[in-house]
Design a protein around this motif. Structure first.
Motif, PDB file in Angstrom:
ATOM      1  N   ARG A 256       0.842  -1.203   0.000  1.00 46.52           N
ATOM      2  CA  ARG A 256       0.000   0.000   0.000  1.00 46.52           C
ATOM      3  C   ARG A 256       0.873   1.246   0.000  1.00 46.52           C
ATOM      4  O   ARG A 256       0.504   2.265  -0.558  1.00 46.52           O
ATOM      5  CB  ARG A 256      -0.920   0.002   1.220  1.00 46.52           C
ATOM      6  N   PHE A 257       2.013   1.138   0.662  1.00 43.90           N
ATOM      7  CA  PHE A 257       2.947   2.273   0.680  1.00 43.90           C
ATOM      8  C   PHE A 257       4.338   1.762   0.355  1.00 43.90           C
ATOM      9  O   PHE A 257       4.844   0.857   1.007  1.00 43.90           O
ATOM     10  CB  PHE A 257       2.961   2.947   2.058  1.00 43.90           C
ATOM     11  N   ARG A 258       4.940   2.391  -0.650  1.00 45.29           N
ATOM     12  CA  ARG A 258       6.329   2.056  -1.002  1.00 45.29           C
ATOM     13  C   ARG A 258       7.233   3.108  -0.366  1.00 45.29           C
ATOM     14  O   ARG A 258       7.088   4.297  -0.647  1.00 45.29           O
ATOM     15  CB  ARG A 258       6.501   2.080  -2.524  1.00 45.29           C
ATOM     16  N   LEU A 259       8.137   2.639   0.495  1.00 46.70           N
ATOM     17  CA  LEU A 259       8.992   3.583   1.211  1.00 46.70           C
ATOM     18  C   LEU A 259      10.447   3.443   0.798  1.00 46.70           C
ATOM     19  O   LEU A 259      10.919   2.338   0.521  1.00 46.70           O
ATOM     20  CB  LEU A 259       8.879   3.357   2.733  1.00 46.70           C
ATOM     21  N   PHE A 260      11.121   4.586   0.769  1.00 43.64           N
ATOM     22  CA  PHE A 260      12.562   4.581   0.495  1.00 43.64           C
ATOM     23  C   PHE A 260      13.270   4.903   1.795  1.00 43.64           C
ATOM     24  O   PHE A 260      12.791   5.696   2.598  1.00 43.64           O
ATOM     25  CB  PHE A 260      12.893   5.622  -0.581  1.00 43.64           C
ATOM     26  N   TRP A 261      14.405   4.278   2.037  1.00 39.37           N
ATOM     27  CA  TRP A 261      15.145   4.420   3.310  1.00 39.37           C
ATOM     28  C   TRP A 261      16.456   5.161   3.058  1.00 39.37           C
ATOM     29  O   TRP A 261      17.161   4.866   2.101  1.00 39.37           O
ATOM     30  CB  TRP A 261      15.428   3.027   3.894  1.00 39.37           C
ATOM     31  N   ASP A 262      16.759   6.113   3.937  1.00 37.88           N
ATOM     32  CA  ASP A 262      18.049   6.804   3.827  1.00 37.88           C
ATOM     33  C   ASP A 262      18.879   6.552   5.077  1.00 37.88           C
ATOM     34  O   ASP A 262      18.355   6.550   6.182  1.00 37.88           O
ATOM     35  CB  ASP A 262      17.844   8.307   3.645  1.00 37.88           C
ATOM     36  N   ARG A 276       6.832  -4.541  11.354  1.00 43.30           N
ATOM     37  CA  ARG A 276       5.999  -3.461  11.887  1.00 43.30           C
ATOM     38  C   ARG A 276       5.399  -2.632  10.748  1.00 43.30           C
ATOM     39  O   ARG A 276       4.225  -2.287  10.757  1.00 43.30           O
ATOM     40  CB  ARG A 276       6.874  -2.586  12.776  1.00 43.30           C
ATOM     41  N   LEU A 277       6.217  -2.334   9.746  1.00 50.14           N
ATOM     42  CA  LEU A 277       5.720  -1.591   8.591  1.00 50.14           C
ATOM     43  C   LEU A 277       4.716  -2.441   7.813  1.00 50.14           C
ATOM     44  O   LEU A 277       3.690  -1.950   7.345  1.00 50.14           O
ATOM     45  CB  LEU A 277       6.880  -1.177   7.684  1.00 50.14           C
ATOM     46  N   GLY A 278       5.040  -3.729   7.716  1.00 53.54           N
ATOM     47  CA  GLY A 278       4.185  -4.646   6.966  1.00 53.54           C
ATOM     48  C   GLY A 278       2.770  -4.721   7.527  1.00 53.54           C
ATOM     49  O   GLY A 278       1.806  -4.874   6.773  1.00 53.54           O
ATOM     50  N   GLU A 279       2.657  -4.587   8.855  1.00 55.57           N
ATOM     51  CA  GLU A 279       1.324  -4.607   9.473  1.00 55.57           C
ATOM     52  C   GLU A 279       0.439  -3.502   8.912  1.00 55.57           C
ATOM     53  O   GLU A 279      -0.776  -3.586   8.941  1.00 55.57           O
ATOM     54  CB  GLU A 279       1.444  -4.424  10.996  1.00 55.57           C
ATOM     55  N   HIS A 280       1.068  -2.446   8.430  1.00 58.08           N
ATOM     56  CA  HIS A 280       0.313  -1.324   7.876  1.00 58.08           C
ATOM     57  C   HIS A 280       0.329  -1.337   6.350  1.00 58.08           C
ATOM     58  O   HIS A 280      -0.038  -0.355   5.719  1.00 58.08           O
ATOM     59  CB  HIS A 280       0.900   0.001   8.362  1.00 58.08           C
ATOM     60  N   GLY A 281       0.797  -2.433   5.784  1.00 59.50           N
ATOM     61  CA  GLY A 281       0.857  -2.519   4.328  1.00 59.50           C
ATOM     62  C   GLY A 281       1.971  -1.667   3.732  1.00 59.50           C
ATOM     63  O   GLY A 281       1.941  -1.324   2.554  1.00 59.50           O
ATOM     64  N   ALA A 282       2.967  -1.316   4.551  1.00 56.61           N
ATOM     65  CA  ALA A 282       4.078  -0.505   4.044  1.00 56.61           C
ATOM     66  C   ALA A 282       5.327  -1.364   3.894  1.00 56.61           C
ATOM     67  O   ALA A 282       5.552  -2.274   4.686  1.00 56.61           O
ATOM     68  CB  ALA A 282       4.360   0.648   4.999  1.00 56.61           C
TER      69      ALA A 282
END
Lengths: 417, 386, 265
Positions: A256-262, A276-282
């Motif tokens: 649901r959300f594609r995140l980039f990490w720095d 934890r992110l996966g629980e929110h579909g991220a």
């Protein structure tokens, strides 16, 4: 659908096991062993048959096993302040007798330190030479303040590469074989090419691979540049990812959300953070960190091309303005919905500028940015509860932005920080 | 009672001018600009930037030191796990304190300094030019000298272009001569510490050296030289005090009230490496290529925590000071969040302990309060040495 | 007969001890510091004199120590570091290391055979590893500070507090509470966390037996347990732990007076 295990991971693990065993054997047989910073053209050492080990890589591995706090405490008791980089504290903790998943690293005959990642490594490696009584070769790679490398900077770095070669000749007692070096550089270029292509495939939406899985397969590009083994690993990974993309395989659920990490990951919480992110579909689909190993080296002019690439490929050695441009490009390449910046207190050169980066990315890419205070290996500097709250608030902001459900603005998140 | 080794006039004139330069830098700059309407002002961040290049452009070089300002706006630019100098200078910049400057030069003296330069370039370039004198981190290679000479040539040309001037050989030679005289006088001041210690407290001595980075050499040198000319030696002065060497970084000095604690606890500081980057350098050779001469002088300077040299080490410099000053202990002053200094500290302490030299570590920032515990540490250290 | 007084001006309490020529404690008193430090200092001395029936004229020398040592009348001033070392060695002659966990700062002191300070280390500005950390946490747990130690002894499932920062530590405590952890188990974790920090400080000066603990926090059994468990050695703790600094000051006063024989300036 539960995520499939990458077949390449098995190969990577074997290659890395063989590599460590090889280093130990080399040491036992009296062959020369070097320690090096990860940002260093160690192809020179590979061409000279010197085994190379990477204390940064070792510390990160200690971090993944949750050993950061225990090792840090040993280092702090040995007089190293808590205000120093926790990679160094992990390494010193192991040198002080602390537990290492690899049982420590075989002692070096020489250490190589390039300054492109930070000036911290110089202090670290100075300490290594005092500890082991071995030679230190510093390769100074000046900061690229203006964003472009100056010609005198390249000349300076090349001169130091040549100096390093002379040192290696002296240490090994053998003349440096330039033909062998060209062959090694060809292998290095091939591995780098596959690595770059793997990252490009990783950017596909939806993603065929999680960033955690790429990190798990990172060992060879860090430790084995210039070897056939590294080429084999990334050729295999590339083939596997091509297949996944062709078959429409999605690595991280609904995305649901594609995140980039720095910045460097929270090594001690790789799994728990993605869960934890996966629980929110991220899902974290990409990271700047992986791009430090995207380089174009030219076997026909190895030293000059490496001088350019090694001092410019890492964002730590570039101006904040350059880093902003690079991040904006990557966010658009990955079609990311958000950027998570790890404000890593152990890595100031990569963490400072985070607030400007946040403003610029929000303005230019129109994506919300979350800053998480943390540390790459010392979990004592990270508040799990604070991370949890920030992530939840951030996800709410993303929801509102992307799906229009919630009225939570990023400003409220910033204010709560 | 403080013994007076000079006539009050020379001392008072010097201290007054220095105090004013430190306490009212903005007003002093405005006055200087009124007196020199056509000239420019170029700020520079500690520790080392070749001020010769700035003088050669006909500009006033002025050091950008932090200070005891409450940091709030800068928190939107720089995280709190950085040293107070990068945060307080940024806070001053955000308050417009440096808007009178035409340019600011940064040295890449540590990771934080590199990044803060970058952050300033991004945010303040419309107020003043921001550039970096990208010093080599190694001081032990011929390649470093050649590299730095080329870099200084680039910086000089960029700065001159920005200021609308040209640097000719005559102007550069003249600037080198002026800075050589400045360094020589400051070193003479430092080397007569035993006498000085009776004449002025440590905080004042530090102010004199620091003011040398703010004022124009033509205004500062006559005052310093007049003071030195009248300074007579007074060997009795140190009898009741405990001689110590103080070691720290060149980029940051504690608050004057912090330095005053050394006097209060009964110490005489007989040697230090605090202001090395500013005044500890070697004379720049004249004749020949001036850029090469500047580069060579930098690499031949005293050891610094943030520069690497394979064979010249910082503890040797401290031991030398210790021996010359017949010191009884060493006090390390470490700025909070200063990674290079925390790294060096471990090794420096080990070197001291190997030789049985008592030592004390004091961490500090620019917070002008909370000195009680510092005094307790200093006095407890004095009790050990007594 | 001459007497010697030591007055330890702490941030919360002023401790006064009077010793005689033979180094016996003949009188002691503890009074709250309050806002008027100078008056409180005199009051502490007066209270001690009265409690022991000591003639004020017999006090040959008074030494003040503690953070407020410069704010009271005394013949000389000595830091609490030197005084704690001296006092600890007097009570436990085998003492080679002294640990003083105070409200604002924590000191680790290495001492020589005569009670002289060989080396010392103090915590930095951060409050972790001081009594202050315990105060903040007791408040977060809504228990009295005095109960924290005994409570922790009842723990069956110790919780981990890993953060070194007081603010982070507090949020960890809050989240343990939210997760339903028992207060005694969190209390145990808190003491273990402080013990970790304190031992780091001790290692900087080098830990050599015997280790004597001074200061108010020495009375906290939970803290003592945690340190003993971690170090695997038994701590010396005196019933007089709170007055060790004042005792040291009085003994130094006696020593100075007898060694020099001079009248105080």
């Amino acid at each position: 659908m539960s995520p499939k295990k990458l077949e390449t991971t098995t190969l990577t693990q074997k290659v890395m096991r063989d590599y460590y065993a090889g280093c130990r054997e080399a040491k036992a047989q009296g062959r020369k062993v070097a320690w090096s910073t990860v940002i260093m053209p160690t192809e020179i050492l590979v061409a000279a048959d010197v085994e190379v080990l990477f204390p940064e890589n070792h510390s990160a591995t200690c971090g993944t096993k949750g050993l950061g706090p225990a090792l840090s405490e040993l280092a702090e008791a040995a007089g190293l302040s808590q205000e120093t980089c926790s990679y160094v504290r992990c390494d010193l903790g192991v040198r002080m007798g602390g537990h290492s998943p690899w049982g420590g690293l075989p002692a070096p005959d020489i250490v190589f330190c390039a300054t492109a990642s930070c000036s911290t490594v110089t202090k670290w490696f100075e300490d290594l030479t005092r500890h082991f009584g071995c030679e230190l070769a510093v390769v100074d790679m000046p900061y690229n303040f203006s964003g472009s490398i100056t010609p005198h900077s390249i000349d300076y770095i090349v001169a130091q590469f040549e100096e390093s070669i002379r040192r290696i000749e002296r240490i090994t007692g053998r003349p440096f074989d330039r033909d062998r070096f060209t062959e090694v550089m060809k292998l290095s270029r091939e591995a780098h090419e596959y690595w770059r292509k793997c990252l490009e495939l990783g950017a596909t939406k939806p993603s065929p691979i999680t960033t955690t899985d790429i990190l798990v397969n990172m060992g060879p590009i860090v430790c084995l540049r210039g070897t056939q083994a590294a080429v084999d690993v990334y050729r295999s990974l590339y083939a596997e990812l091509s297949e996944r993309v062709a078959s429409g395989y999605v690595a991280a659920g609904e995305e649901r959300f594609r995140l980039f990490w720095d910045n460097i990951p929270f090594w001690f919480a790789l799994g728990s953070l993605s869960r934890r992110l996966g629980e929110h579909g991220a899902a974290i689909v990409g990271a700047t960190y992986l791009y430090h190993w995207v380089r174009e080296v030219d076997p026909a002019d190895p030293l000059r091309s490496m001088a350019r690439e090694y001092s410019t490929a890492v964002t730590m050695n570039q101006s904040v303005a350059h880093k902003i441009d690079k991040l904006c490009g990557l966010i658009s390449l990955y079609q990311a919905d958000g950027l998570v910046i790890h404000s890593n207190r152990s890595c100031k050169p990569d963490a400072l500028g985070a607030l400007d980066l946040q403003r610029a990315v929000e303005r230019r890419c129109g994506v919300p940015v979350l800053i998480l205070e943390g540390d790459h290996t010392d979990s004592r500097a990270v508040s799990d509860a604070a991370v949890q709250t920030r992530i939840e608030a951030y996800i709410e902001a993303l929801e509102q932005k992307k799906y229009g459900h919630l009225r939570v603005t990023t400003h409220e998140i910033h204010a709560s920080r | 009672m403080i013994a007076t080794a000079t006539t009050p006039d020379a001392r008072t004139a010097l201290l007054d001018a220095c105090a004013r330069a430190l306490d009212h830098p903005g007003a002093c700059l405005r006055e200087w600009k009124q007196r020199h309407p056509a000239a420019h002002v170029v700020g520079y961040f500690p520790t080392y930037v070749p001020t010769e290049l700035i003088y050669a452009c006909g500009a006033l070089p002025t050091g950008l030191w932090g200070g005891s300002i409450a940091v709030s706006r800068a928190n939107a630019y720089i995280q709190q796990f950085t040293c107070s100098i990068v945060r307080s200078t940024t806070e001053y910049a955000l308050h417009g304190a440096f808007d009178q400057l035409d340019a600011v030069l940064f040295p890449p003296i540590c990771d934080s300094a590199k990044l803060v330069a970058s952050i300033w370039a991004l945010n303040f370039s419309e107020r003043f030019m921001v550039d970096m004198v990208t010093l080599p981190e190694r001081l032990d290679s011929d390649a470093s000298v050649a590299y730095l000479a080329a870099e200084l040539r680039r910086v000089g040309a960029t700065l001159a272009q920005k200021l609308g001037v040209t640097i000719d050989d005559g102007a550069l030679a003249c600037a080198i001569d002026r800075c050589n005289r400045l360094r020589a006088s400051q070193q003479a001041f430092c080397s007569r510490r035993a006498t000085l210690e009776a004449t002025m407290p440590l905080a004042h001595a530090a102010a004199v050296l620091k003011a040398g980075t703010l004022m124009h050499a033509d205004d500062y040198l006559p005052l310093l030289d007049a003071f030195l000319a009248e300074l007579t030696s007074d060997a009795r002065s140190r009898r009741s005090k405990i001689p110590v060497v103080v070691s720290g970084l060149a980029c940051q000095l504690p608050h004057p009230d912090f330095l005053a604690l050394f006097d209060e606890a009964g110490f005489a500081v007989v040697g230090d490496d605090l202001l090395l980057g500013m005044c500890g350098g070697v004379a720049v050779a004249t004749g020949g290529d001036p850029y090469l001469a500047l580069a060579r002088a930098f690499t031949q300077g005293p050891p610094l925590a943030t520069r690497h040299h394979d064979t010249i080490h910082r503890h040797e410099f401290i031991l030398d000071q210790w021996q010359r000053g017949a010191a009884r202990g060493v006090v390390f002053l470490v700025p909070k969040f200063c990674e290079p200094e925390w790294f060096d500290l471990r090794y420096l302490k080990a070197e001291m302990e190997k030789r049985g030299i008592p030592n004390l570590v004091l961490d500090f920032d620019e917070d002008p309060t909370g000195f009680g515990p510092v005094l307790t540490r200093l006095e407890a250290f004095a009790e050990i040495l007594m | 007969m001459s007497h010697f007084a030591g007055v330890d001006i702490g941030s919360l309490a002023i401790k006064c001890v009077i010793v005689n020529d033979a180094m016996d404690i003949v009188a002691k008193a503890v009074v709250p510091t309050g806002a008027r430090v100078a008056q409180a200092g005199e009051a502490a001395l007066r209270a001690a004199l009265e409690s022991g029936g000591v003639d004020p004229v017999s006090i040959a020398l008074t030494i003040a120590t503690g953070y407020g040592r410069k704010r009271v009348a005394a013949d000389a001033r000595v830091t609490e570091i030197t005084c704690h070392a001296r006092g600890a060695v007097h009570l436990f002659p085998g003492t080679r290391t002294v640990l003083d966990i105070g409200g604002q700062d924590t000191k680790a002191i290495r001492v020589g055979a005569k009670g002289e300070v060989a080396n010392f280390a103090m915590n930095d500005k951060c409050a972790a590893g001081t009594g202050r950390f315990l105060e903040v946490m007791a408040r977060a747990l809504e228990v009295d500070l005095e109960d924290l130690g005994p409570l922790s002894r009842e723990s069956t499932k110790p919780q981990t507090i890993s953060s070194f920062c007081t603010v982070f530590g507090e949020s960890e405590v809050v989240s343990h509470i939210a997760d339903g952890a028992e207060i005694k188990d969190i209390a145990r974790g808190l003491h273990a966390a402080i013990a970790q920090r304190v031992i780091g400080l001790l290692k900087r000066v080098g830990i050599e037996a015997e280790l004597t603990m001074s200061g108010g926090v020495a009375r906290n059994v939970g803290m003592r347990d945690a340190i003993e468990r971690e170090l695997g050695l038994t701590l010396n703790v005196s019933d007089e732990s709170q007055i060790i600094g004042a005792l040291g000051a009085a003994l130094i006063a006696r020593q100075r007076y007898l060694n020099t024989g001079e009248e105080p300036r």
